[in-house]
Scaffold this active site. Structure first.
Site, PDB file in Angstrom:
ATOM      1  CB  CYS A 115      -0.951   0.016   1.185  1.00 28.17           C
ATOM      2  SG  CYS A 115      -2.135  -1.321   1.122  1.00 28.17           S
ATOM      3  CG  HIS A 251      -3.101   3.756   2.691  1.00 27.08           C
ATOM      4  ND1 HIS A 251      -3.516   3.488   1.405  1.00 27.08           N
ATOM      5  CD2 HIS A 251      -3.178   2.577   3.375  1.00 27.08           C
ATOM      6  CE1 HIS A 251      -3.827   2.201   1.313  1.00 27.08           C
ATOM      7  NE2 HIS A 251      -3.635   1.630   2.492  1.00 27.08           N
ATOM      8  CG  ASN A 281      -6.573  -0.477   1.275  1.00 22.71           C
ATOM      9  OD1 ASN A 281      -5.843   0.040   0.423  1.00 22.71           O
ATOM     10  ND2 ASN A 281      -6.098  -1.090   2.338  1.00 22.71           N
TER      11      ASN A 281
END
Ligand code: UT7
Length: 324
Positions: A115, A251, A281
């Site tokens: 990520c 994020h 996500n």
């Protein structure tokens, strides 16, 4: 000699057309809209169509960023692409996108930091520009994470979506990126991973399919703690106080993690770009998607100070402090 900075001169993003809402998920997963919203902040996610790849999304995002920057693909010195879901094992997705853009000849490579992939890629690109080795760099974060989801596992399948974002960086005497911080701790590898692969061997038996495995609660705790110290470190590296920040672009994994970081920085949620509700996500796609949304919606303005941060499998964590 005057300092050289890397400046963002254009942003772009791309999302697959198909939207899967929490209500849609309720129909085939033992979950509820209420659980997903209250635990994560997610309301919906975009899902790549059959045959639509990370490279397809990356290409669209890149074209939009180049257009916004007024830069031709042939002017690029380098393409750095953060992804953990490449189209194929090799060539890299960056090479595939380079060819489709018609930028053949410039350096092109992928960065796998889960990520944190986009922020890692931004850190690499920043270093090349600051050292004078590159003038114009395309940085992309792109994923089709839903390709490695087990739709029977409610602990993970409700969390992820597909998408891509990109920026064009240019060498400039004006700031620019002030600081980037990149970190990893492979000791945490088993808390968030997909342990299937080339050298370790492909395994497609029922219990070892190509899918994400995550110990959610543990990841949550480490993420909050780590991001707390990361944002402190980044401000210090960039010589800035939290009160000088205009926007936090985090994020987008979980709204509660985002709120904790904002609180640590004494920032109101009005100063935080939140897209997790719309995109879920998207791993490496999440920060550049949020940035492009913030720019195109007119929230982020030229001259404002932005703090970008990410946390992901590895563990990896990374940040960038910049003037837009
Ligand atoms: O991007 C990389 C970084 N990743 C992250 O930052 C993710 C970090 N972790 C998280 O965001 C959260 O830990 C989750 C959203 C994954 C989970 O939230 P939580 O508040 O930590 O829940 P939990 O895992 O402690 O589970 C609570 C309960 C469990 O039931 P019991 O044991 O209390 O009876 C789960 O079985 O919720 C249950 N549960 C669900 N219920 C409905 C787990 N998933 C679901 C679901 N729908 N989808």
């Amino acid at each position: 000699m005057a300092q050289t900075y890397a400046r963002i001169i254009g942003t772009g993003s791309a999302l697959p057309e198909r939207v899967l809402s929490n209500a849609d998920l309720e129909k085939f997963v033992d979950t509820s809209d209420e659980w997903i919203r209250t635990r994560t902040g997610i309301r919906q996610r975009h899902i790549a169509a059959e045959g639509q790849t990370t490279g397809d999304l990356a290409l669209q995002a890149a074209q939009r960023a180049l257009e916004a920057a007024g830069v031709k693909a042939s002017e690029l010195d380098m393409i750095v692409l953060g992804t953990t879901t490449p189209d194929i094992i090799f060539p890299s997705t960056a090479c595939l996108v380079q060819n489709r853009l018609g930028a053949n000849g410039c350096a092109a490579f992928d960065v796998n930091a889960a990520c944190s992939g986009f922020v890692y890629a931004l850190g690499v690109a920043n270093s090349f520009i600051r050292s004078g080795q590159s003038k114009k760099v395309l940085v992309i974060g792109a994923e089709t994470l839903t390709r490695m989801i087990d739709w029977n596992e409610r602990e993970t399948c409700v969390l992820f979506g597909d998408g891509a974002g990109a920026v064009v960086l240019e060498a400039s005497s004006e700031p620019g990126i002030y600081a980037t911080c990149l970190h990893a701790d492979g000791g945490y590898k088993e808390l968030l991973w997909n342990p299937v692969g080339v050298s370790a061997g492909f395994r497609d038996e029922p219990n070892h399919g190509v899918r994400i495995k995550m110990a959610g609660r543990e990841v949550f705790k480490v993420a909050v703690k780590t991001l707390d110290s990361l944002v402190e470190q980044t401000l210090q590296a960039g010589g800035m106080e939290a009160s000088q920040l205009d926007w936090l672009i985090p994020h987008q994994a979980n709204l509660r993690i985002i709120e904790a970081t904002a609180k640590r920085l004494n920032m109101s949620m009005e100063q935080v770009i939140v897209t997790v509700d719309q995109h879920a996500n998207t791993s490496s796609g999440s920060v550049p998607l949020a940035l492009d949304y913030a720019v195109r919606s007119g929230k982020v303005q030229r001259g404002q100070n932005l703090l970008l941060e990410a946390f992901g499998g590895g563990f990896t964590w990374a940040s960038a402090l910049l003037r837009y």
